[in-house]
Design a protein around this motif. Structure first.
Motif, short mmCIF file in Angstrom:
data_model
loop_
_atom_site.label_atom_id
_atom_site.label_comp_id
_atom_site.label_asym_id
_atom_site.label_seq_id
_atom_site.Cartn_x
_atom_site.Cartn_y
_atom_site.Cartn_z
N ARG A 164 1.85 1.90 -3.55
CA ARG A 164 0.72 2.48 -4.29
C ARG A 164 0.51 3.95 -3.93
O ARG A 164 0.23 4.78 -4.80
N LEU A 165 0.61 4.26 -2.65
CA LEU A 165 0.43 5.65 -2.20
C LEU A 165 1.51 6.55 -2.79
O LEU A 165 1.22 7.65 -3.27
N LEU B 256 3.19 6.14 -5.53
CA LEU B 256 2.90 6.30 -6.95
C LEU B 256 1.80 7.35 -7.16
O LEU B 256 1.94 8.24 -8.01
N ARG B 257 0.76 7.28 -6.38
CA ARG B 257 -0.34 8.24 -6.49
C ARG B 257 0.15 9.66 -6.20
O ARG B 257 -0.20 10.61 -6.91
N ILE B 258 0.98 9.83 -5.17
CA ILE B 258 1.53 11.15 -4.84
C ILE B 258 2.34 11.68 -6.02
O ILE B 258 2.20 12.84 -6.41
N CYS B 259 3.18 10.83 -6.59
CA CYS B 259 4.01 11.27 -7.72
C CYS B 259 3.15 11.69 -8.90
O CYS B 259 3.42 12.72 -9.53
N ARG B 260 2.13 10.92 -9.21
CA ARG B 260 1.27 11.26 -10.35
C ARG B 260 0.53 12.58 -10.13
O ARG B 260 0.49 13.44 -11.01
N VAL B 261 -0.08 12.73 -8.97
CA VAL B 261 -0.88 13.92 -8.70
C VAL B 261 0.00 15.16 -8.68
O VAL B 261 -0.31 16.17 -9.33
N GLU C 4 0.84 -1.21 0.00
CA GLU C 4 0.00 0.00 0.00
C GLU C 4 0.87 1.26 0.00
O GLU C 4 0.49 2.26 -0.61
N ALA D 281 4.79 2.67 -12.02
CA ALA D 281 3.52 2.00 -12.32
C ALA D 281 3.73 0.51 -12.58
O ALA D 281 2.95 -0.32 -12.11
#
Length: 165
Positions: free
Chosen positions: A48-49, A51-56, A45, A106
């Motif tokens: 995944r978190l 990765l989400r931070i990097c994308r946003v 997790e 990803a």
């Protein structure tokens, strides 16, 4: 107006680029921990978190050069060599992030999902491809962070500046 634009530019850099550089730096060690303990759902997790931070924050980071160009135009420094170098390095950092860092993040995150879907919960001996991707990711992330550090120094030092800084 210049002070406002410069303030927004600097705040955007702190709020957007800071989290990307930190989260991207944290991703490879977090992925290695998750590879070492595939049954640790918290480790997966975390990957995944991050990765989400990097994308946003990469998306939000578009505001940095936008306000940078507006600031440079108001200051009349668009043709200065230090700014041209900063623009080139920023573009290189963006390409590196979009083309090499985010896709590898990803792919690594998806590999955990594939293992979980296969019913393994994660394979204790991670495939060499995933380990290699993690090593490459660490290298690309380091270069990305070095580019941003260089841009930051150029923005502060501004060779040829008449401000005396």
């Amino acid at each position: 107006m210049t002070k406002f634009l410069l303030t927004v530019h600097v705040l955007a850099a702190i709020v957007a680029i800071g989290p990307v550089t930190v989260a991207a730096s944290m991703f490879p060690p977090a992925a290695r921990r998750a590879l070492a303990a595939p049954d640790d759902l918290r480790a997966v997790e975390t990957v995944r978190l991050l990765l989400r931070i990097c994308r946003v924050y990469a998306a939000v980071g578009v505001a940095v050069p936008a306000f940078g160009f507006a600031t440079a135009k108001n200051m009349g420094v668009l043709g200065d060599p230090w700014l041209i170098a900063s623009i080139a390095l920023t573009a290189l950092a963006a390409v590196l992030l979009v083309a090499l860092v985010l896709p590898r993040q990803a792919a690594i995150a998806e590999s955990f999902e594939e293992r979980r879907a296969a019913g393994d919960g994660g394979v204790t001996d991670a495939p060499a491809v995933t380990r290699r991707a993690t090593v490459q990711l660490a290298m690309f992330t380091g270069v990305f962070n070095l580019l941003w550090a260089t841009v930051t120094v150029l923005m502060i030092v501004r060779p040829g500046s008449t401000t005396g800084a």
